[in-house]
Design a protein around this motif. Structure first.
Motif, PDB file in Angstrom:
ATOM      1  N   ARG A   3       0.793  -1.218   0.000  1.00 47.27           N
ATOM      2  CA  ARG A   3       0.000   0.000   0.000  1.00 47.27           C
ATOM      3  C   ARG A   3       0.841   1.291   0.000  1.00 47.27           C
ATOM      4  O   ARG A   3       0.695   2.141  -0.866  1.00 47.27           O
ATOM      5  CB  ARG A   3      -0.893  -0.028   1.238  1.00 47.27           C
ATOM      6  CG  ARG A   3      -1.819   1.134   1.348  1.00 47.27           C
ATOM      7  CD  ARG A   3      -2.508   1.016   2.685  1.00 47.27           C
ATOM      8  NE  ARG A   3      -3.290   2.190   2.945  1.00 47.27           N
ATOM      9  CZ  ARG A   3      -4.539   2.347   2.562  1.00 47.27           C
ATOM     10  NH1 ARG A   3      -5.146   1.411   1.885  1.00 47.27           N
ATOM     11  NH2 ARG A   3      -5.197   3.444   2.839  1.00 47.27           N
ATOM     12  N   PHE A   8     -13.309   5.353   0.113  1.00 53.98           N
ATOM     13  CA  PHE A   8     -12.553   5.651   1.340  1.00 53.98           C
ATOM     14  C   PHE A   8     -12.267   4.367   2.113  1.00 53.98           C
ATOM     15  O   PHE A   8     -12.878   4.101   3.143  1.00 53.98           O
ATOM     16  CB  PHE A   8     -13.327   6.646   2.205  1.00 53.98           C
ATOM     17  CG  PHE A   8     -13.338   8.031   1.633  1.00 53.98           C
ATOM     18  CD1 PHE A   8     -12.292   8.897   1.868  1.00 53.98           C
ATOM     19  CD2 PHE A   8     -14.381   8.458   0.840  1.00 53.98           C
ATOM     20  CE1 PHE A   8     -12.292  10.177   1.318  1.00 53.98           C
ATOM     21  CE2 PHE A   8     -14.399   9.725   0.294  1.00 53.98           C
ATOM     22  CZ  PHE A   8     -13.346  10.579   0.530  1.00 53.98           C
ATOM     23  N   GLN A   9     -11.335   3.560   1.567  1.00 54.87           N
ATOM     24  CA  GLN A   9     -10.949   2.336   2.280  1.00 54.87           C
ATOM     25  C   GLN A   9      -9.879   2.711   3.292  1.00 54.87           C
ATOM     26  O   GLN A   9      -8.685   2.684   2.991  1.00 54.87           O
ATOM     27  CB  GLN A   9     -10.423   1.295   1.303  1.00 54.87           C
ATOM     28  CG  GLN A   9     -11.508   0.748   0.408  1.00 54.87           C
ATOM     29  CD  GLN A   9     -10.976  -0.263  -0.577  1.00 54.87           C
ATOM     30  OE1 GLN A   9      -9.828  -0.668  -0.506  1.00 54.87           O
ATOM     31  NE2 GLN A   9     -11.804  -0.673  -1.500  1.00 54.87           N
ATOM     32  N   LEU A  10     -10.321   3.108   4.470  1.00 57.34           N
ATOM     33  CA  LEU A  10      -9.396   3.674   5.442  1.00 57.34           C
ATOM     34  C   LEU A  10      -8.847   2.607   6.382  1.00 57.34           C
ATOM     35  O   LEU A  10      -9.533   1.629   6.687  1.00 57.34           O
ATOM     36  CB  LEU A  10     -10.106   4.758   6.243  1.00 57.34           C
ATOM     37  CG  LEU A  10     -10.627   5.932   5.410  1.00 57.34           C
ATOM     38  CD1 LEU A  10     -11.572   6.792   6.221  1.00 57.34           C
ATOM     39  CD2 LEU A  10      -9.482   6.752   4.880  1.00 57.34           C
ATOM     40  N   PRO A  15     -12.838   8.836  -4.808  1.00 56.61           N
ATOM     41  CA  PRO A  15     -12.137   7.668  -4.240  1.00 56.61           C
ATOM     42  C   PRO A  15     -13.084   6.846  -3.374  1.00 56.61           C
ATOM     43  O   PRO A  15     -14.070   7.364  -2.862  1.00 56.61           O
ATOM     44  CB  PRO A  15     -11.052   8.314  -3.382  1.00 56.61           C
ATOM     45  CG  PRO A  15     -11.626   9.627  -2.984  1.00 56.61           C
ATOM     46  CD  PRO A  15     -12.520  10.065  -4.098  1.00 56.61           C
ATOM     47  N   LEU A  73      -6.735   7.184  -2.315  1.00 57.40           N
ATOM     48  CA  LEU A  73      -6.554   8.506  -1.705  1.00 57.40           C
ATOM     49  C   LEU A  73      -5.371   9.253  -2.306  1.00 57.40           C
ATOM     50  O   LEU A  73      -5.201  10.445  -2.086  1.00 57.40           O
ATOM     51  CB  LEU A  73      -6.376   8.382  -0.196  1.00 57.40           C
ATOM     52  CG  LEU A  73      -7.669   8.276   0.608  1.00 57.40           C
ATOM     53  CD1 LEU A  73      -7.368   8.094   2.065  1.00 57.40           C
ATOM     54  CD2 LEU A  73      -8.529   9.509   0.415  1.00 57.40           C
ATOM     55  N   ASP A 131      -1.093  16.377  -2.641  1.00 59.72           N
ATOM     56  CA  ASP A 131      -2.468  16.439  -2.155  1.00 59.72           C
ATOM     57  C   ASP A 131      -3.124  15.071  -2.142  1.00 59.72           C
ATOM     58  O   ASP A 131      -2.738  14.180  -2.905  1.00 59.72           O
ATOM     59  CB  ASP A 131      -3.297  17.370  -3.052  1.00 59.72           C
ATOM     60  CG  ASP A 131      -2.971  18.818  -2.804  1.00 59.72           C
ATOM     61  OD1 ASP A 131      -3.566  19.402  -1.905  1.00 59.72           O
ATOM     62  OD2 ASP A 131      -2.074  19.340  -3.499  1.00 59.72           O
ATOM     63  N   LEU A 132      -4.131  14.955  -1.298  1.00 66.64           N
ATOM     64  CA  LEU A 132      -4.938  13.731  -1.253  1.00 66.64           C
ATOM     65  C   LEU A 132      -6.092  13.870  -2.239  1.00 66.64           C
ATOM     66  O   LEU A 132      -6.610  14.966  -2.431  1.00 66.64           O
ATOM     67  CB  LEU A 132      -5.539  13.552   0.152  1.00 66.64           C
ATOM     68  CG  LEU A 132      -4.754  12.705   1.144  1.00 66.64           C
ATOM     69  CD1 LEU A 132      -3.442  13.389   1.464  1.00 66.64           C
ATOM     70  CD2 LEU A 132      -5.554  12.516   2.416  1.00 66.64           C
ATOM     71  N   CYS A 133      -6.476  12.745  -2.814  1.00 70.50           N
ATOM     72  CA  CYS A 133      -7.594  12.779  -3.754  1.00 70.50           C
ATOM     73  C   CYS A 133      -8.896  12.636  -2.956  1.00 70.50           C
ATOM     74  O   CYS A 133      -9.387  11.537  -2.746  1.00 70.50           O
ATOM     75  CB  CYS A 133      -7.433  11.641  -4.761  1.00 70.50           C
ATOM     76  SG  CYS A 133      -8.752  11.548  -5.934  1.00 70.50           S
ATOM     77  N   LEU A 134      -9.423  13.760  -2.478  1.00 69.63           N
ATOM     78  CA  LEU A 134     -10.652  13.724  -1.670  1.00 69.63           C
ATOM     79  C   LEU A 134     -11.866  14.111  -2.502  1.00 69.63           C
ATOM     80  O   LEU A 134     -12.879  13.448  -2.491  1.00 69.63           O
ATOM     81  CB  LEU A 134     -10.537  14.683  -0.486  1.00 69.63           C
ATOM     82  CG  LEU A 134      -9.493  14.345   0.579  1.00 69.63           C
ATOM     83  CD1 LEU A 134      -9.426  15.449   1.615  1.00 69.63           C
ATOM     84  CD2 LEU A 134      -9.813  13.037   1.256  1.00 69.63           C
ATOM     85  N   THR A 174     -12.885  15.665  -6.471  1.00 70.61           N
ATOM     86  CA  THR A 174     -12.276  15.935  -7.784  1.00 70.61           C
ATOM     87  C   THR A 174     -13.069  16.940  -8.607  1.00 70.61           C
ATOM     88  O   THR A 174     -12.765  17.168  -9.765  1.00 70.61           O
ATOM     89  CB  THR A 174     -12.163  14.625  -8.600  1.00 70.61           C
ATOM     90  OG1 THR A 174     -13.481  14.115  -8.830  1.00 70.61           O
ATOM     91  CG2 THR A 174     -11.334  13.591  -7.879  1.00 70.61           C
TER      92      THR A 174
END
Lengths: 98, 378
Positions: A37, B334-336, B332, B168, A50-53, A55
């Protein structure tokens, strides 16, 4: 069986599940640490900022790269209208004050 | 010891019977309470997990990004700036970054396009995020048709698809070789989107940034700690999403705790009067109400937190994901990774269970200390 005993058994079961949550979280983190991961070389080399939160807009996709004026720069009198714009805001840093 | 335990069990028995007598009212109260705890706990889990992800992902962010401003907007940076910035004392390396956005007219999605000089990525091929693959129904080996800025078709073969666990970082990302990036956007050769600067000593970052800003007045350096701070502030309790959910949930909780705390119903007063007249002590009545508060609040707290954990970490937080999606076509999953912050859970416990139990006991204490006859006449 008395209702009070049944209730105590129910609360004990709920409490046990509640106390198991941190253990489950720890176990899940250890399991994920083993896979690729965080170590996908191709993605790591990108040095993402940046995070892809969200789009839907440039300034919510890359809030760290945007400034506070970005939502209003589409055209004169432009209003910020993307829903995620109210949730994901660029930070007020020294650069925004420039 | 045994006698005291028996007393508590008997009072608990009476409490449960009393609660079941007013089944409709108490079940709706429990449902409301559970919902408030569920929303607050979901928010705590969601934010803690996203903060952790942000910390890990942004740890690989460049030490500094140098943008160029033109007429108040971000503009392309001349690549020659890179060589000149590399000469500044303390700078280890400067790497031009090539990236941009592509609006897909077929489905209305916005993609983030990045040029990657990874030798594993052959020409006319692309590595895509799982969101892009899902939106365009693509698999490895398929062709991804894009339209360049001069209306020429650009066909890229899908070389790899990032797993959904990397959503993410790259759910909406298309990585392609620099030549294809240049062809797609008709990108000028001598310019880059921005520059990623590495500095030998992180302590020198502000000094190097000041030198760059002074050498290039049209530049805007963004430090790594500013990037990290942006995400800390988004997930901070004052951040938009957190503040909105926190305020509405706390307000609802205050409303029904206030309703509980401001007084008892005539029926409840009558019940207290009868109990006192048949020989119950004030302490017994208070114990009864204490158990009543505990039964409702502890059940709501424990179930609310456990359900919130399932909502965020097993179901990928559909409630909050909807809010973040907005009008996005591509988003996305959100598989946290589960994170439980015991400090925050303890705060949640003291914010919900303790005030509610206190709000249950105080009006009862006032009713239990008056004459039983007066209490029954209400």
């Amino acid at each position: 069986m008395r209702r009070s005993i049944l209730f105590i058994l129910f609360i004990t079961a709920a409490m046990t599940t509640f106390l198991l949550l941190p253990l489950h979280a720890r176990h899940a983190r250890q399991r994920i640490a083993g896979n690729d991961r965080q170590h996908n070389a191709q993605l790591q080399n990108l040095h993402v900022t940046d995070l892809c939160l969200a789009t839907e807009a440039r300034y919510t996709r890359h809030p760290a790269m945007a400034d506070r004026h970005a939502p209003f720069q589409e055209h004169p009198l432009a209003l910020e209208h993307f829903p995620s714009g109210s949730l994901v805001m660029p930070n007020m840093t020294e650069r925004n004050k420039r | 010891m045994k006698r005291s335990l028996e007393r508590h069990l008997n009072i608990l028995e009476f409490t449960l019977a009393s609660l079941l007598r007013r089944r409709g009212k108490n079940l709706s109260l429990l449902a409301m309470y559970l919902l408030v705890v569920f929303i607050l706990a979901s928010l705590l889990f969601f934010v803690a997990a996203l903060k952790r992800e942000a910390a890990i992902i942004l740890n690989d962010a460049p030490d500094m990004i140098v943008q160029r401003l033109m007429a108040g907007r971000q503009d392309l940076v001349p690549v020659r700036y890179a060589a000149e910035i590399a000469q500044i004392r303390g700078v280890a390396a400067v790497r031009p970054r090539y990236w941009g956005y592509y609006y897909d007219t077929l489905n209305g999605a916005n993609y983030t396009i990045m040029a990657s000089d990874d030798p594993a990525l052959p020409p006319e091929s692309a590595a895509i995020g799982s969101g892009v693959a899902k939106a365009r129904n693509l698999k490895v080996g398929d062709l991804l048709p894009l339209t360049s800025y001069n209306r020429a078709p650009v066909m890229l073969e899908i070389h790899s698809i990032f797993s959904s666990s990397a959503d993410l970082i790259a759910a909406d990302t298309i990585l392609m070789p620099p030549a294809d990036f240049q062809k797609l956007f008709n990108f000028p050769n001598s310019q880059a989107t921005d520059l990623a600067v590495s500095v030998r000593n992180p302590q020198e970052l502000p000094t190097v940034a000041a030198k760059i800003a002074s050498q290039y007045p049209d530049s805007r350096p963004i430090l790594k700690r500013e990037i990290q701070r942006t995400y800390q502030s988004i997930f901070d309790w004052r951040g938009g999403m957190t503040l909105m959910v926190l305020t509405s949930a706390l307000l609802s909780f205050i409303i029904f705790a206030w309703d509980k705390g401001t007084g008892l119903s005539a029926e409840e007063r009558k019940e207290i009067g009868i109990l006192k007249s048949i020989g119950w002590e004030t302490s017994d009545v208070l114990l009864l109400k204490f158990w009543e508060g505990i039964v409702i609040s502890l059940t709501a707290f424990l179930l609310g937190v456990v359900l919130a954990y399932g909502h965020v970490f097993f179901l990928s937080a559909p409630l909050f994901a909807q809010a973040l999606k907005g009008w996005s076509v591509l988003y996305p999953s959100f598989q946290l990774v589960p994170v439980v912050d015991l400090y925050q859970i303890t705060v949640l416990f003291f914010l919900t269970v303790v005030p509610y139990t206190a709000a249950t006991i105080i009006p009862c204490w006032r009713a239990a200390t008056i004459d039983p006859d007066t209490a029954m006449r209400y």
